[in-house]
Design a protein around this motif. Structure first.
Motif, PDB file in Angstrom:
ATOM      1  N   HIS A  84       0.770  -1.180  -0.105  1.00  0.00           N
ATOM      2  CA  HIS A  84       0.007   0.044   0.121  1.00  0.00           C
ATOM      3  C   HIS A  84       0.834   1.123   0.184  1.00  0.00           C
ATOM      4  O   HIS A  84       2.154   1.384   0.470  1.00  0.00           O
ATOM      5  N   TYR A  86       0.313   3.713   2.070  1.00  0.00           N
ATOM      6  CA  TYR A  86       0.444   4.075   3.291  1.00  0.00           C
ATOM      7  C   TYR A  86       1.685   3.291   4.253  1.00  0.00           C
ATOM      8  O   TYR A  86       2.010   3.607   5.137  1.00  0.00           O
ATOM      9  N   ALA A  91       2.461   5.711  -5.538  1.00  0.00           N
ATOM     10  CA  ALA A  91       1.415   4.999  -6.410  1.00  0.00           C
ATOM     11  C   ALA A  91       1.657   4.385  -7.560  1.00  0.00           C
ATOM     12  O   ALA A  91       0.915   3.109  -7.697  1.00  0.00           O
ATOM     13  N   ASN A 113     -11.240  -4.904  -0.834  1.00  0.00           N
ATOM     14  CA  ASN A 113     -10.550  -4.062   0.228  1.00  0.00           C
ATOM     15  C   ASN A 113     -11.565  -4.199   1.655  1.00  0.00           C
ATOM     16  O   ASN A 113     -12.811  -4.270   1.397  1.00  0.00           O
ATOM     17  N   ALA A 115     -12.598  -1.595   4.217  1.00  0.00           N
ATOM     18  CA  ALA A 115     -12.497  -0.164   4.325  1.00  0.00           C
ATOM     19  C   ALA A 115     -13.594   0.477   5.425  1.00  0.00           C
ATOM     20  O   ALA A 115     -14.716  -0.318   5.525  1.00  0.00           O
ATOM     21  N   HIS A 133     -15.199   7.081  -7.368  1.00  0.00           N
ATOM     22  CA  HIS A 133     -13.993   7.307  -6.601  1.00  0.00           C
ATOM     23  C   HIS A 133     -13.895   8.981  -6.261  1.00  0.00           C
ATOM     24  O   HIS A 133     -14.044   9.658  -7.141  1.00  0.00           O
ATOM     25  N   ASN A 135     -10.437  10.739  -5.118  1.00  0.00           N
ATOM     26  CA  ASN A 135      -9.176  10.643  -4.912  1.00  0.00           C
ATOM     27  C   ASN A 135      -8.644  11.888  -3.753  1.00  0.00           C
ATOM     28  O   ASN A 135      -8.349  12.941  -4.282  1.00  0.00           O
ATOM     29  N   ARG A 137      -6.228  11.579  -1.732  1.00  0.00           N
ATOM     30  CA  ARG A 137      -4.834  11.242  -1.310  1.00  0.00           C
ATOM     31  C   ARG A 137      -3.916  12.582  -2.173  1.00  0.00           C
ATOM     32  O   ARG A 137      -2.602  12.239  -1.927  1.00  0.00           O
ATOM     33  N   ASN A 140      -1.362   9.988  -7.930  1.00  0.00           N
ATOM     34  CA  ASN A 140      -1.983   9.390  -8.964  1.00  0.00           C
ATOM     35  C   ASN A 140      -0.878   8.318  -9.514  1.00  0.00           C
ATOM     36  O   ASN A 140       0.290   8.801  -9.794  1.00  0.00           O
ATOM     37  N   TYR A 184     -16.409   5.449  -2.974  1.00  0.00           N
ATOM     38  CA  TYR A 184     -14.999   5.157  -2.310  1.00  0.00           C
ATOM     39  C   TYR A 184     -14.202   6.431  -2.400  1.00  0.00           C
ATOM     40  O   TYR A 184     -13.830   6.998  -3.217  1.00  0.00           O
ATOM     41  N   GLY A 186     -10.780   7.804  -1.115  1.00  0.00           N
ATOM     42  CA  GLY A 186      -9.547   7.397  -0.478  1.00  0.00           C
ATOM     43  C   GLY A 186      -8.899   8.496   0.317  1.00  0.00           C
ATOM     44  O   GLY A 186      -8.568   9.612  -0.321  1.00  0.00           O
ATOM     45  N   LEU A 187      -8.609   8.187   1.506  1.00  0.00           N
ATOM     46  CA  LEU A 187      -8.131   9.204   2.323  1.00  0.00           C
ATOM     47  C   LEU A 187      -6.504   8.905   2.797  1.00  0.00           C
ATOM     48  O   LEU A 187      -6.301   7.802   2.811  1.00  0.00           O
TER      49      LEU A 187
END
Length: 187
Positions: A84, A86, A91, A113, A115, A133, A135, A137, A140, A184, A186-187
């Motif tokens: 991941h 994280y 990416a 996943n 979540a 989605h 994004n 975060r 990309n 979803y 993404g954080l």
């Protein structure tokens, strides 16, 4: 690098060991579906550590194996776990296994996943079909040099196959499973 050329090299390094011929799909097993790897018939495995460009996952329940075999009588590839962003990966590196299974012939990708959810009607354990989605975060995998076969600005207005969404809805209904739909983030 984690591009198309590297993916081809990684795919060829494991193709024979996995006995890959013509997989109908690749399935990314997140934390919630890790046990599906045990249901793979005639399973062959290659640890991520033996695949160029792959990294060992650090998350509990992520085996770190690329697998081939059959589910329901059809040849599939399984990514048993993932690494991941994280965990400190770029990416591009986190997306690299998708390039590899594509190089191995998989044209359908099923990603799972575990979540958290913010919708108050969700309960723990709910299954959700991702309809779109966000994004948040701001990283990309498409940033950088354009890879052969990639599109600089892919149309993300319908990122997932409507036909596969209908099949998933039908399968959930037949199994008596409630399938939520949501976005979803993404954080």
């Amino acid at each position: 690098m984690s591009g198309a050329a590297e993916a081809k090299v990684a795919a060829e390094s494991v193709r024979e060991r996995l006995g890959v011929k013509s997989p109908v799909a690749a399935i990314v097993l997140g934390s919630g579906l890790g046990a599906l790897a045990d249901r793979l018939k005639n399973a062959k495995r290659v640890p991520y550590a033996e695949i160029p460009g792959f990294h060992a996952p650090q998350v509990v329940g992520h085996r770190g194996e690329l697998m081939s075999g059959s589910l329901g009588g059809r040849e599939v590839l399984l990514l048993a776990g993932r690494f991941h962003m994280y965990e400190g990966h770029s990416a591009q590196a986190a997306a690299f296994p998708v390039r590899v299974v594509h190089a191995l012939g998989a044209r359908v990708l099923f990603v799972s996943n575990a979540a958290g959810g913010v919708r108050r009607t969700f309960t723990p354990g709910d299954l959700m079909l991702i309809a779109d989605h966000l994004n948040l975060r701001f990283r990309n995998p498409l940033i950088g040099a354009l890879e052969p076969g990639d599109i600089r600005f892919p149309d993300m207005s319908a990122p997932w196959s409507p036909r596969l969404a209908v099949l998933l809805d039908d399968a959930a209904r037949e199994a008596g499973v409630v399938l939520q739909r949501g976005v979803y983030a993404g954080l």
